[in-house]
Design a protein around this motif. Structure first.
Motif, PDB file in Angstrom:
ATOM      1  N   GLN A   1      12.790  12.226 -62.290  1.00 48.64           N
ATOM      2  CA  GLN A   1      11.676  13.168 -62.130  1.00 48.64           C
ATOM      3  C   GLN A   1      12.238  14.593 -62.127  1.00 48.64           C
ATOM      4  O   GLN A   1      13.408  14.796 -61.792  1.00 48.64           O
ATOM      5  CB  GLN A   1      10.937  12.896 -60.814  1.00 48.64           C
TER       6      GLN A   1
ATOM      7  N   SER B   1      11.262  16.786 -60.085  1.00 54.96           N
ATOM      8  CA  SER B   1      11.171  17.317 -58.715  1.00 54.96           C
ATOM      9  C   SER B   1      12.547  17.709 -58.190  1.00 54.96           C
ATOM     10  O   SER B   1      12.658  18.500 -57.247  1.00 54.96           O
ATOM     11  CB  SER B   1      10.520  16.294 -57.788  1.00 54.96           C
TER      12      SER B   1
ATOM     13  N   ARG C   1      13.322   6.752 -67.149  1.00 54.75           N
ATOM     14  CA  ARG C   1      12.996   5.564 -66.357  1.00 54.75           C
ATOM     15  C   ARG C   1      13.059   4.357 -67.278  1.00 54.75           C
ATOM     16  O   ARG C   1      12.568   4.435 -68.413  1.00 54.75           O
ATOM     17  CB  ARG C   1      11.585   5.669 -65.769  1.00 54.75           C
TER      18      ARG C   1
ATOM     19  N   GLN D   1       8.599  16.077 -68.243  1.00 59.33           N
ATOM     20  CA  GLN D   1       7.687  16.490 -67.181  1.00 59.33           C
ATOM     21  C   GLN D   1       7.677  18.010 -67.076  1.00 59.33           C
ATOM     22  O   GLN D   1       8.653  18.672 -67.425  1.00 59.33           O
ATOM     23  CB  GLN D   1       8.133  15.921 -65.828  1.00 59.33           C
TER      24      GLN D   1
ATOM     25  N   GLU E   1       7.298  20.559 -64.005  1.00 53.14           N
ATOM     26  CA  GLU E   1       7.285  20.641 -62.551  1.00 53.14           C
ATOM     27  C   GLU E   1       6.884  22.057 -62.176  1.00 53.14           C
ATOM     28  O   GLU E   1       7.448  23.024 -62.704  1.00 53.14           O
ATOM     29  CB  GLU E   1       8.700  20.352 -62.015  1.00 53.14           C
TER      30      GLU E   1
ATOM     31  N   GLY F   1       3.739  17.779 -60.639  1.00 54.41           N
ATOM     32  CA  GLY F   1       4.544  17.248 -61.739  1.00 54.41           C
ATOM     33  C   GLY F   1       3.625  16.555 -62.727  1.00 54.41           C
ATOM     34  O   GLY F   1       2.949  15.577 -62.384  1.00 54.41           O
TER      35      GLY F   1
HETATM   36  N1  PHE Z   1       7.694  13.728 -59.196  1.00 53.32           N
HETATM   37  C1  PHE Z   1       6.452  13.005 -59.167  1.00 53.32           C
HETATM   38  C2  PHE Z   1       6.512  11.906 -60.245  1.00 53.32           C
HETATM   39  O1  PHE Z   1       7.345  11.947 -61.091  1.00 53.32           O
HETATM   40  C3  PHE Z   1       5.278  13.901 -59.464  1.00 53.32           C
HETATM   41  C4  PHE Z   1       5.079  14.936 -58.403  1.00 53.32           C
HETATM   42  C5  PHE Z   1       5.667  16.170 -58.523  1.00 53.32           C
HETATM   43  C6  PHE Z   1       4.276  14.665 -57.316  1.00 53.32           C
HETATM   44  C7  PHE Z   1       5.470  17.147 -57.553  1.00 53.32           C
HETATM   45  C8  PHE Z   1       4.082  15.615 -56.332  1.00 53.32           C
HETATM   46  C9  PHE Z   1       4.671  16.843 -56.494  1.00 53.32           C
HETATM   47  O2  PHE Z   1       5.727  10.992 -60.209  1.00 53.32           O
END
Ligand code: PHE
Length: 339
Positions: A182, A184, A208, A222, A224, A309
């Motif tokens: 992710q 994040s 993934r 993604q 973010e 995200g």
């Molecule tokens: N990182 C989460 C995902 O990949 C998405 C997300 C990002 C959720 C930021 C909350 C805040 O599913």
């Protein structure tokens, strides 16, 4: 010695000329070309040379005409040789000097264009930039701290399962590394190194081990978003997402939050967007969890923020009317040319 009749002399020349034309037209490589050159034009035992010798046997009165026929045939055969040389040189990629006319008008070279995903990424960066979000990058190979621990994803959390991640082979005893699952991770990297207020956006690849289908791929992108400022609320989050979606998709876009759970946000929501009469799930979001603020050394009592995200392929698919995200990676120009 009886004289050679002019007709048979000319007939021999004609036959030779026909043979040479056919031979030089058929050559496919330099070795064949050289063999035919020797056969037809060789200075000692070439077939043309043999006919040249018989020139002396013509009647004196026929010699001037015979000489002319001979020269014509020789020029024609030499031209065939040169044409074959030029053809081979061109096939080898070389440009025969003098064989192109540089004054001719040019033809348009078809230029490529950026991939629809790259275009989407740039557009998202541009729109978010106008809302004050700086674009930052993070590494695709991550450690456990940035991908999980600082995001309050504990050791037992199923998201850390080796079957759900691409862990890398590391030396025995070394800290595990993985391809980030992710973006994040970039929230943590930015907050660790900077002080609020912060508005950043980060777009990049995540990995993934999903089976590829119309909506999944083992690698995808993604976006973010992270905003950390005193007094931030969920309504700011919703407004930013709505402004972003309307700018990107055009027209009015409705944003819907559904309660959800992420270890690093509280409350957490799933983000759906409605555009053109269809609701589509775009990703997750929420207010940054106090545990995350603490992990990066912020005071959760003094500061708050939101994060979201979203899936770039989903946004691009929605924008360009693509119904199978695998098409983005097939590199089929018939697909890519449409954008
Ligand atoms: N990182 C989460 C995902 O990949 C998405 C997300 C990002 C959720 C930021 C909350 C805040 O599913």
């Amino acid at each position: 010695m009886t004289a050679v009749p002019l007709e048979s002399f000319c007939a021999d020349l004609e036959r030779l000329r026909g043979d040479a034309e056919a031979a030089f037209q058929s050559v496919a490589d330099a070795a064949a070309l050289e063999a035919f050159r020797v056969e037809f034009l060789g200075a000692r035992s070439g077939r043309l040379k043999a006919i040249q010798k018989s020139l002396g046997g013509l009647e004196v009165a026929d010699k001037p005409a015979g000489g002319r026929y001979f020269n014509d045939a020789k020029n024609a055969i030499t031209a065939c040789l040169e044409a074959a040389q030029a053809r081979l040189a061109e096939a080898a990629g070389g440009v025969e000097t003098g064989s192109i006319d540089v004054t001719l008008p040019g033809t348009l070279v078809p230029l490529g264009h950026v991939h629809p995903l790259t275009r989407t990424i740039r557009r998202v960066q541009e729109i978010m930039g106008r809302l004050g979000f700086e674009s930052v990058d993070g590494p695709e190979v991550e450690d456990q701290w940035h991908n999980f621990e600082a995001l309050a994803i504990s050791a037992e959390h199923p998201a850390r399962d080796p079957l759900d991640n691409f862990y890398l082979a590391v030396a025995r005893g070394a800290d595990p590394l993985l391809l980030r699952s992710q973006t994040s991770t970039v929230q943590i990297r930015v907050m660790e190194n900077r002080e609020p207020p912060l508005r950043i956006v980060s777009l990049g690849r995540v990995y993934r081990p999903d089976t590829a289908d119309a909506t999944h791929y083992p690698m995808f992108h993604q976006v973010e978003g992270l905003l950390v400022e005193p007094g931030t609320t969920m309504s700011h989050l919703k407004s930013v997402l709505r402004l972003f979606a309307s700018s990107f998709l055009g027209g009015d876009v409705r944003v819907r939050f559904r309660p959800s759970f992420f270890p690093f946000t509280e409350p957490s929501v799933e983000v759906d967007m409605e555009w053109g009469g269809r609701w589509v799930e775009m990703g997750g979001a929420g207010m940054i969890d106090p545990a995350v603020l603490e992990a990066v050394g912020y005071d959760p009592d003094a500061i708050s923020g939101f994060a979201f995200g979203l899936g770039v392929e989903r946004i691009a698919a929605r924008r360009y009317g693509v119904d199978d995200i695998r098409d983005f990676y097939r590199n089929d120009v018939r697909f890519l040319r449409q954008f």
